[in-house]
Design a protein around this motif. Structure first.
Motif, PDB file in Angstrom:
ATOM      1  N   ASP A  47     -78.967 -13.553  23.567  1.00  0.00           N
ATOM      2  CA  ASP A  47     -77.668 -12.882  23.552  1.00  0.00           C
ATOM      3  C   ASP A  47     -77.526 -11.904  24.703  1.00  0.00           C
ATOM      4  O   ASP A  47     -76.410 -11.649  25.167  1.00  0.00           O
ATOM      5  CB  ASP A  47     -77.467 -12.131  22.230  1.00  0.00           C
ATOM      6  CG  ASP A  47     -77.388 -13.070  21.034  1.00  0.00           C
ATOM      7  OD1 ASP A  47     -76.830 -14.179  21.199  1.00  0.00           O
ATOM      8  OD2 ASP A  47     -77.893 -12.699  19.963  1.00  0.00           O
ATOM      9  N   THR A  96     -83.447 -23.180  29.498  1.00  0.00           N
ATOM     10  CA  THR A  96     -83.701 -22.361  28.329  1.00  0.00           C
ATOM     11  C   THR A  96     -83.237 -23.110  27.084  1.00  0.00           C
ATOM     12  O   THR A  96     -82.063 -23.441  26.946  1.00  0.00           O
ATOM     13  CB  THR A  96     -82.943 -21.030  28.445  1.00  0.00           C
ATOM     14  OG1 THR A  96     -83.351 -20.369  29.649  1.00  0.00           O
ATOM     15  CG2 THR A  96     -83.247 -20.140  27.269  1.00  0.00           C
ATOM     16  N   ASP A  97     -84.184 -23.386  26.130  1.00  0.00           N
ATOM     17  CA  ASP A  97     -83.829 -24.148  24.945  1.00  0.00           C
ATOM     18  C   ASP A  97     -82.867 -23.366  24.055  1.00  0.00           C
ATOM     19  O   ASP A  97     -81.892 -23.903  23.543  1.00  0.00           O
ATOM     20  CB  ASP A  97     -85.097 -24.517  24.172  1.00  0.00           C
ATOM     21  CG  ASP A  97     -85.974 -25.480  24.957  1.00  0.00           C
ATOM     22  OD1 ASP A  97     -85.418 -26.268  25.740  1.00  0.00           O
ATOM     23  OD2 ASP A  97     -87.209 -25.427  24.806  1.00  0.00           O
ATOM     24  N   THR A  98     -83.167 -22.092  23.832  1.00  0.00           N
ATOM     25  CA  THR A  98     -82.307 -21.235  23.023  1.00  0.00           C
ATOM     26  C   THR A  98     -81.861 -20.065  23.882  1.00  0.00           C
ATOM     27  O   THR A  98     -82.691 -19.267  24.336  1.00  0.00           O
ATOM     28  CB  THR A  98     -83.051 -20.728  21.782  1.00  0.00           C
ATOM     29  OG1 THR A  98     -83.523 -21.836  21.022  1.00  0.00           O
ATOM     30  CG2 THR A  98     -82.130 -19.872  20.924  1.00  0.00           C
TER      31      THR A  98
END
Length: 342
Positions: free
Chosen positions: A7, A2-4
């Motif tokens: 939350d 997962t790049d980002t």
């Protein structure tokens, strides 16, 4: 990978007996010497089913909402302090335990018996029916690209079988009797064949499961409803994967001198045993509680083709249908169900 990282993540949470609900949970942050794993596949274990249906296993009681699932694989999405960032993106199989590493059992090499163990999906520790989990970096074992996510998840029950073979003294040319042709019985049959057993007898009252055992390594099968299991030619080792007291007694009686008995199945807390047979033949009787140092062997057995875990997968479910995965064991033809959180 997962790049980002988000939350929050979706999780299937057990909120009561036979009750699951989808919740949004915070994505955990890996601590020092930990990694964050994006979960790819989770196998359904008998212990998950037992917690789901009964809310407890012995002294382990689900008092608060808990995430089930401890047979898992995935990809490292982030690392904590002290972990090589180069591991991000690595495919791994997770050994779902966090021992204290300091107690007498840990320092003796028996970290599976650590009294401070934090084990996935064992109250009050959450498991892996969710998108992300954290684990100690050395408990995230790299797997080859040739291994599927599902097979990598099932290295966990294979680890139980490897521990069982070691305790049973299974070696080339030995003979083994296994009671129960469910998931653990079948994976034990595969492991026994991989360890070199020449004779692998599997006992189960369900015809379709006996047929399945033959496909996965059994050299002969028995129907305990009609066959006298205790009267077979003596075996070197008996492995109980049924948890049925009468099956345990019959299996012990089938063991020859200086043989081994390993209890794996979850059954009654207490039942009578043929003590004179055990004593007179100097039979060793022991149990299996998880594992230590088994993932390297498990990875080798699967990568080499000695054990086929992909062929054991009989059902696949998304997170919203995790309850169906937990109920799939009511089908006698079901072996291993997989939940995919993403």
């Amino acid at each position: 990978m997962t790049d980002t990282l988000p939350d929050t993540m979706r999780a299937s949470v057990m909120t009561g007996v036979e009750t699951l609900r989808i919740e949004d949970r915070p994505v955990p942050t890996p601590g020092p010497r930990e990694v964050l794993v994006e979960v790819a596949a989770v196998g359904v274990c008998g212990s998950d089913v037992h917690y789901y249906r009964h809310g407890r296993i012995g002294d382990f009681v689900v008092d608060d909402p808990m995430i089930l699932g401890h047979e898992l694989s995935g990809r490292i999405a982030a690392v904590g302090d002290g972990v090589d960032p180069g591991r991000i993106g690595q495919r791994v199989a997770v050994e779902p335990q966090h021992p204290c590493r300091r107690c007498t059992q840990c320092t003796a090499g028996r970290y599976n018996l650590c009294p401070e163990m934090k084990f996935y999906a064992t109250p009050p520790i959450d498991g892996a029916f969710c998108r992300f989990v954290t684990i100690d970096d050395d408990m995230a074992h790299p797997v080859p690209d040739s291994m599927s996510d599902e097979a990598a998840a099932l290295l966990e029950p294979l680890s139980v079988a490897i521990t069982t073979m070691r305790k049973a003294g299974v070696a080339p040319g030995t003979s083994v009797l296994i009671a129960g042709a469910g998931p653990i019985g079948v994976i034990c049959a595969q492991a026994a064949r991989a360890f070199g057993a020449a004779r692998i007898v599997v006992s189960d009252p369900v015809a379709s499961r006996r047929e399945g055992a033959l496909r996965f390594g059994a050299t002969e099968v028995l129907d305990p409803m009609t066959d006298d299991v205790s009267a077979i030619d003596p075996v070197d080792a008996f492995i109980d994967a049924s948890g049925v007291p009468v099956a345990v007694v019959a299996g012990i009686k089938a063991v020859g001198p200086a043989g081994h008995v390993v209890l794996v199945g979850m059954g009654a807390d207490e039942y009578p045993l043929p003590v004179s047979h055990i004593q007179n033949l100097e039979i060793t009787v022991t149990g299996v509680f998880r594992y230590t140092d088994t993932w390297p062997a498990a990875i080798h057995l699967v990568a080499s083709g000695a054990v086929d875990l992909d062929a054991m997968v009989t059902g696949r479910y998304d997170l919203e249908h995790a309850a169906d995965a937990l109920e799939s064991d009511t089908d006698p033809d079901s072996l291993k169900s997989i939940v995919r959180p993403n």
